[in-house]
Design a protein around this motif. Structure first.
Motif, short mmCIF file in Angstrom:
data_model
loop_
_atom_site.label_atom_id
_atom_site.label_comp_id
_atom_site.label_asym_id
_atom_site.label_seq_id
_atom_site.Cartn_x
_atom_site.Cartn_y
_atom_site.Cartn_z
N PHE A 72 -29.63 -78.97 22.16
CA PHE A 72 -29.35 -79.98 23.28
C PHE A 72 -27.97 -80.22 23.01
O PHE A 72 -27.35 -81.28 23.69
CB PHE A 72 -29.77 -82.21 22.21
CG PHE A 72 -31.25 -81.57 22.62
CD1 PHE A 72 -31.91 -81.46 24.20
CD2 PHE A 72 -31.95 -82.03 22.25
CE1 PHE A 72 -33.36 -81.47 24.26
CE2 PHE A 72 -33.92 -81.96 22.07
CZ PHE A 72 -34.40 -81.44 23.51
N HIS A 196 -43.86 -77.74 20.64
CA HIS A 196 -42.86 -78.31 21.15
C HIS A 196 -41.01 -77.01 21.18
O HIS A 196 -40.68 -76.79 22.19
CB HIS A 196 -42.56 -79.14 20.35
CG HIS A 196 -41.55 -80.02 21.51
ND1 HIS A 196 -40.07 -81.28 20.88
CD2 HIS A 196 -41.42 -80.30 22.67
CE1 HIS A 196 -39.29 -81.63 22.17
NE2 HIS A 196 -40.10 -81.04 23.13
N HIS A 200 -39.94 -75.09 24.45
CA HIS A 200 -38.76 -74.96 24.70
C HIS A 200 -37.97 -73.65 24.60
O HIS A 200 -36.73 -73.03 24.76
CB HIS A 200 -38.07 -76.46 23.41
CG HIS A 200 -37.68 -77.34 24.70
ND1 HIS A 200 -37.20 -77.37 25.41
CD2 HIS A 200 -39.29 -78.81 24.33
CE1 HIS A 200 -37.74 -79.45 25.24
NE2 HIS A 200 -38.10 -79.20 25.30
N PHE A 221 -41.62 -78.49 33.11
CA PHE A 221 -40.97 -79.69 32.11
C PHE A 221 -41.43 -80.85 31.95
O PHE A 221 -42.31 -81.84 31.23
CB PHE A 221 -39.93 -79.31 31.84
CG PHE A 221 -38.21 -80.80 31.43
CD1 PHE A 221 -38.26 -80.40 30.46
CD2 PHE A 221 -38.42 -81.83 32.16
CE1 PHE A 221 -37.69 -81.41 29.50
CE2 PHE A 221 -38.23 -83.06 31.97
CZ PHE A 221 -37.31 -82.55 30.37
N HIS A 225 -44.85 -82.70 29.13
CA HIS A 225 -43.60 -84.21 28.70
C HIS A 225 -45.26 -85.36 29.07
O HIS A 225 -44.87 -86.31 28.28
CB HIS A 225 -42.24 -83.63 28.61
CG HIS A 225 -41.86 -83.08 27.75
ND1 HIS A 225 -41.24 -81.81 28.29
CD2 HIS A 225 -41.24 -83.01 26.67
CE1 HIS A 225 -40.73 -81.31 27.80
NE2 HIS A 225 -40.37 -81.77 26.40
N HIS A 352 -31.51 -86.46 30.52
CA HIS A 352 -32.65 -85.78 29.62
C HIS A 352 -31.81 -85.38 28.13
O HIS A 352 -31.99 -85.90 26.94
CB HIS A 352 -33.81 -85.31 29.96
CG HIS A 352 -34.96 -84.32 28.93
ND1 HIS A 352 -34.15 -83.99 28.59
CD2 HIS A 352 -35.32 -85.04 28.04
CE1 HIS A 352 -34.96 -83.11 27.10
NE2 HIS A 352 -35.89 -84.48 26.85
N HIS A 356 -31.27 -87.60 24.24
CA HIS A 356 -31.87 -86.40 23.23
C HIS A 356 -30.29 -87.34 22.48
O HIS A 356 -30.39 -87.23 21.01
CB HIS A 356 -31.92 -85.38 23.23
CG HIS A 356 -33.14 -85.43 23.66
ND1 HIS A 356 -34.53 -84.73 22.45
CD2 HIS A 356 -34.42 -85.01 24.61
CE1 HIS A 356 -35.53 -85.04 22.76
NE2 HIS A 356 -35.72 -85.33 23.90
N PHE A 388 -38.66 -90.74 20.82
CA PHE A 388 -39.39 -89.68 21.33
C PHE A 388 -40.10 -90.51 22.78
O PHE A 388 -39.63 -89.25 23.75
CB PHE A 388 -39.80 -88.73 21.06
CG PHE A 388 -39.89 -87.21 21.46
CD1 PHE A 388 -39.59 -86.18 21.91
CD2 PHE A 388 -41.58 -87.81 22.04
CE1 PHE A 388 -39.78 -85.14 22.74
CE2 PHE A 388 -41.64 -86.46 23.08
CZ PHE A 388 -40.77 -84.84 22.86
N HIS A 392 -39.18 -89.86 27.04
CA HIS A 392 -39.33 -89.50 27.82
C HIS A 392 -40.86 -89.93 28.07
O HIS A 392 -40.97 -89.56 29.43
CB HIS A 392 -40.53 -88.58 26.58
CG HIS A 392 -40.23 -87.12 26.35
ND1 HIS A 392 -40.15 -86.39 27.51
CD2 HIS A 392 -39.41 -86.56 26.10
CE1 HIS A 392 -38.80 -85.49 27.31
NE2 HIS A 392 -38.35 -85.55 26.20
CU1 CUO Z 1 -39.24 -81.33 24.50
CU2 CUO Z 1 -37.11 -83.90 25.76
O1 CUO Z 1 -37.37 -82.15 26.57
O2 CUO Z 1 -38.06 -82.94 24.24
#
Ligand code: CUO
Length: 686
Positions: A72, A196, A200, A221, A225, A352, A356, A388, A392
């Motif tokens: 991130f 997860h 990513h 995305f 989520h 976003h 994080h 989280f 989200h």
């Molecule tokens: Cu998967 Cu915020 O995008 O964690």
């Protein structure tokens, strides 16, 4: 500074080492290179071609081996992007392998594994390379740190093959004085966190454009989520908790704390915790080259909402880019995340990702205490933290705002002429019809690949996770037209809200969790469709999540090779349905058969080799997203006029069945047997 070992690609007793060219050894090991090589090469060695020229690695090398690496963090992301570019540019598998071996003892290990993994799942010549489970390579990201001391002790004293799995207690991060702890089994589920991490990995937001720019990646995305939040809310309702509250006010203290009990082995530190009532601050960490203010987040948020309500975003030249019915969500996904595909990063920022960061550095916003990021700073650990989901849920609400600007689906759009769904039912062995049974189960993870200890050989951690009895659906469909392809869409949602009252469609639609989606050739007349829960296109099998397939695998990898080819992205099968409750959590099972002719996408077929078994949340490797409809269809939009409840929403090609999810508090022994000779813990649970 811990010594590093030579490269092992085998695990447990299956030692395979690389025949490393002398020039590749780092200075520290050069004098003892042959001694190390002999010490560790118990079995096969793989020859490594020495490259004439090593590409310029100075940028990725500027992150030290012991530094934390966060995806991130834009600066780290750029370094990883460079590394991916360099590895992708190698001309052959041999060259790639050689360069990877050269990098292995030089590059920050966490960044190295990330970049190499991205490369392995994107190159045609590595499609048959099986990535080891990330939980085996970096077990400290996935489980209670107390397990590692015990594992070292066990491996030092007991010979490989006779070692007892180390049991991880069920409740190790908190107790029920923290109400959020009730669903720690969901947040800390190894399979969910692996999913997860893999998601990513498949959809990086930074790196070479040809890797980032995948079909509908911004929309996915949003959708993947969104489904995580829907699933989390189902889990909360199962446990008599209210739906998750969006993190809307960034000036107020954050009620939820989180104490991860994870070690950061790379940095030789424990992962930072977040006490209750922590407050956001402006972030300015020189060492991580990251700085932004809470006001920046607020500005980006306001600009994004303005764009949604205006119906267009602005590109850097000031041109309007319309947020259309079909593409608007994809454009917004890339802007909000933000990925390098964002139409205008300068104007819309990186809401976003920096959320994080704001949370993961909350305990040390200017690095005065030299502390690393918390679990929200890593996609492998972020889902452990209650915050989280609040973050989200907030992000998801922005997408919902956009979807609310689109007209509801008309009856004509939803209906499939001459197709009527008569019924749907669920059966599972030993359980009443239309009931689902959940319980606890134990599974083992081999820690030997991710821990440095001698003598080597497998040592297992045994953890407890949610499981359900496999079930099958029977869907009866009447087709009064010619033979046609239908797309069967299965969802489950809660029947009642927190107060025990029925829900309006506009709220309930957000809670529907996708269970499966598949094509079916409908004959004329009555069709009885039988489908197993294990076939779900949302999940990957338990054995794939935990990479246990290779235990009994033929050495030449010939038999059933297709079974072993996967990329690891996919919701874990054990978490397909929520836990439910002892009384039987009341849900509604929804099925829709839509017109396959309208859903079809050209070039969406996988080559049959890899990564298409969890296409709903993960897409298909090297192919387009296999469903032409908006992701989440038919629940992604507000209802058409006059529709208040799910019953009003139904067209003849849909039906709903009440089902219950009943949880029994019992624990079942591991499905996958650890290798022969491994002792079972004395405390047997059944
Ligand atoms: Cu998967 Cu915020 O995008 O964690």
């Amino acid at each position: 500074d811990r010594p590093t070992e030579p490269i092992f690609i085998g695990k447990g007793d299956d030692n395979v080492s690389f025949d490393i060219p002398p020039e590749y050894w780092i200075d520290r090991y050069k004098p003892i290179a042959s001694e190390i090589q002999n010490r560790f090469s118990g079995g096969k060695t793989v020859p490594i071609t020495k490259l004439k020229n090593i590409p310029d690695l100075s940028f990725p090398l500027s992150l030290s081996r012991n530094s934390p690496f966060s995806l991130f963090n834009p600066y780290h992301g750029k370094m990883a992007g460079k590394l991916i570019e360099i590895l992708m540019a190698t001309k052959s598998f041999d060259e790639l392998l050689s360069l990877a071996v050269y990098m292995r003892d030089r590059i920050n290990p966490y960044m190295f594994i990330y970049a190499l993994s991205v490369v392995v799942i994107h190159r045609p010549d590595t499609r048959n390379v099986e990535l080891p489970s990330h939980a085996e390579m970096f077990p400290s990201l996935y489980m209670d740190s107390s397990v590692f001391g015990r594992a070292r002790e066990e491996s030092a004293v007991v010979q490989s093959g006779s070692r007892t799995p180390i049991e991880i207690p069920h409740d190790y991060t908190a107790n029920n004085l923290d109400p959020e702890h009730k669903i720690s089994y969901f947040r800390e589920d190894i399979g969910i966190n692996l999913h997860h991490w893999h998601w990513h990995l498949v959809y990086p937001f930074e790196g070479p454009r040809n890797i980032v720019d995948k079909d509908r990646r911004g929309e996915l995305f949003y959708y993947m989520h969104q489904q995580v939040i829907a699933r989390y809310n189902m889990e909360r309702l199962s446990n008599d908790m209210n739906r998750v509250v969006r993190l809307t006010n960034w000036r107020d203290p954050i009620e939820e704390g989180y104490f991860p009990k994870l070690d950061n082995i790379l940095a030789n530190r424990v992962w930072p915790s977040r006490p209750v009532n922590s407050r956001f601050s402006n972030i300015n960490r020189e060492v991580d080259q990251i700085s932004f203010d809470i006001e920046d987040l607020e500005r980006w948020r306001d600009r994004i909402f303005n764009a949604i309500h205006a119906g267009f975003v602005l590109d850097p030249a000031g041109n309007q880019v319309r947020l259309t019915e079909n593409e608007g969500i994809d454009i917004l996904g890339n802007i909000i995340e933000a990925s390098i595909l964002s139409v205008n990063p300068f104007l819309y920022g990186s809401l976003h990702n920096n959320g994080h960061n704001a949370i993961s550095y909350i305990h040390d916003p200017d690095n005065r205490y030299l502390e690393n990021y918390g679990v929200m700073g890593d996609s492998a650990t972020a889902m452990r933290d209650p915050i989280f989901y609040r973050w989200h849920a907030y992000i998801d609400d922005i997408f919902t705002e956009f979807k609310s600007t689109l007209p509801g689906y008309t009856v004509q759009n939803l209906n499939f002429d001459n197709v009527k769904v008569q019924s749907v039912e669920i059966t599972a062995a030993g359980v009443p019809r239309n009931e689902l049974a959940t319980f606890w189960q134990q599974s083992d993870v081999d820690l030997s690949r991710g821990l440095d200890f001698l003598p080597r050989g497998s040592v297992f951690a045994r953890f407890t996770h949610l499981q359900h009895a496999p079930f099958s659906y029977k869907i009866v469909v009447e087709n009064n037209g010619n033979q046609r392809i239908g797309t069967i869409r299965l969802f489950i949602g809660p029947k009642f809200d927190e107060r025990g009252l029925g829900m309006l469609f506009r709220d309930q639609r957000k809670l529907f969790v996708e269970l499966d989606k598949f094509s079916y050739s409908l004959n004329r007349g009555k069709n009885e469709i039988i489908r197993q829960s294990l076939q779900s296109t949302v999940t990957i099998p338990h054995e794939v999540t935990y990479r246990n397939l290779d235990r009994n695998r033929p050495a030449d990898n010939t038999a059933g090779a297709e079974v072993f080819n996967f990329c690891g992205c996919g919701w874990p099968q054990n978490m397909l349905i929520p836990k439910g409750s002892a009384e039987g959590f009341q849900c509604q099972l929804f099925v829709m058969v839509s017109n396959g002719a309208n859903d079809r996408v050209e070039n969406s077929q996988s080559d049959g080799q890899t990564c298409d078994n969890a296409s709903s949340y993960c897409g298909v490797r090297n192919a387009r997203y296999p469903d032409a409809r908006a992701m989440g269809y038919p629940f992604d939009r507000i209802p058409r006029d006059g529709v208040a409840t799910l019953a009003n929403f139904l067209t003849p090609n849909m039906t709903v069945q009440d089902v219950r999810i009943r949880f029994t508090n019992r624990t079942v022994a591991p499905l996958q047997k650890t290798p022969a000779g491994t002792k079972q813990p004395s405390k047997q649970t059944t």
